[in-house]
Design an enzyme around this catalytic site. Structure first.
Site, short mmCIF file in Angstrom:
data_model
loop_
_atom_site.label_atom_id
_atom_site.label_comp_id
_atom_site.label_asym_id
_atom_site.label_seq_id
_atom_site.Cartn_x
_atom_site.Cartn_y
_atom_site.Cartn_z
N ASP A 199 7.95 -3.45 12.00
CA ASP A 199 9.02 -3.13 12.94
C ASP A 199 10.01 -4.30 13.04
O ASP A 199 11.22 -4.12 13.02
CB ASP A 199 8.45 -2.86 14.34
CG ASP A 199 7.51 -1.67 14.38
OD1 ASP A 199 7.55 -0.85 13.45
OD2 ASP A 199 6.74 -1.56 15.35
N ALA A 245 0.83 -1.20 0.00
CA ALA A 245 0.00 0.00 0.00
C ALA A 245 0.86 1.26 0.00
O ALA A 245 0.56 2.24 -0.69
CB ALA A 245 -0.93 -0.01 1.21
#
Length: 290
Positions: free
Chosen positions: A244, A178
């Site tokens: 992360d 995205a």
């Protein structure tokens, strides 16, 4: 960021509005955002320094306490007018019912003062990692990239938003599908993706672009070559913080001298492990190399 979780029982609908009533039974607090990236580096076995901004409030004190307890060294600038970012998630019947965000952007003058901290810490580290959450904390990232590259340090960036020009000169960026589509538009097939990704890589002067593709695995675009790795098939419990873990693993592997393609394979495995866990989570060395 500080990630807060309120876990409760849901037995009825409110008479005031068509929403569930959650009776909170327990609470949890975890480090989030760039702090979670730093914690992932630490749990896999690396040494890390977190450089970030917080306010002068209770969430900042809790973040310091959690980081210290985990053995993560932190250099946290303080902006008296800033509200430390908190993401509060309300969980009922094993699913997230609501997320409430508390935040206020830091002052740019205070951020400029942190360039001195960055310059001081730079020589002691092998890799520089920027985790951009679009919260205003990386207002001076072009200058920081310039300083890191001048010092001969690889620079990895987990990007946000549509202005990738601010990441020019970095070594590797790690957008998801995205995020990349915001910058290069959609693609109809792999050939078109390769052409667009390579054009972006060249324009920004990157060594590589690593595209994370969820169930489709990852793709690494370097000069003249593309490498793919398949996703690790497992049950997905929560994708919170998966990016992360991916970039933390990638950075640590590069710091250890591993090639980008091999580092991608380790990062892919780490991402597959962490999505099987609930909430903001980490991966241990033992899990990753079992």
């Amino acid at each position: 960021m500080l990630d807060r979780y309120w876990f409760g029982a849901v037995d009825r609908i409110s008479p005031e509005a068509p929403v569930p009533v959650v009776k909170v039974m327990s609470e949890q607090e975890r480090v989030g955002g760039a702090a979670n990236v730093a914690l992932n580096v630490k749990t896999i076995g690396g040494q890390v320094t977190l450089l970030s901004m917080v306010g002068q409030d209770e969430p900042a004190r809790m973040l310091r306490q959690l980081l210290e307890g985990a053995g993560v060294r932190a250099v946290l600038g303080q902006d008296l007018r800033m509200q430390t970012i908190v993401k509060l998630r309300v969980i009922g019947r094993a699913q997230q019912l609501l997320r409430v965000d508390f935040e206020r952007e830091p002052d740019h003058e205070v951020l400029a003062q942190m360039l001195g901290d960055f310059e001081r810490e730079l020589p002691e580290h092998d890799v520089v990692l920027f985790s951009d959450y679009g919260k205003g904390g990386l207002a001076h990232i072009p200058r920081m990239i310039e300083m890191a590259r001048a010092a001969g340090k690889p620079v990895l960036i987990d990007p946000k938003g549509s202005d990738y020009d601010r990441y020019a000169g970095a070594s590797v960026i790690t957008p998801n599908r995205a995020e990349l589509q915001q910058v290069i538009g959609t693609w109809q097939n792999e050939d078109e993706l390769t052409v667009k990704a390579e054009a972006l890589r060249q324009r920004l002067g990157l060594k590589a672009l690593l595209l994370t593709r969820s169930e489709e695995g990852m793709s690494l675009f370097e000069a003249g070559r593309v490498a793919h790795v398949q996703a690790q098939a497992r049950e997905v419990a929560d994708v919170t913080g998966a990016g992360d873990t991916v970039i933390a693993t990638l950075a640590l592997m590069l710091a250890c001298g591993v090639s980008l393609e091999d580092a991608m394979a380790h990062a892919n495995r780490a991402g597959g492990l962490v999505v099987a866990k609930f909430g903001t989570a980490t991966v241990s060395y033992e899990e990753l190399f079992a």
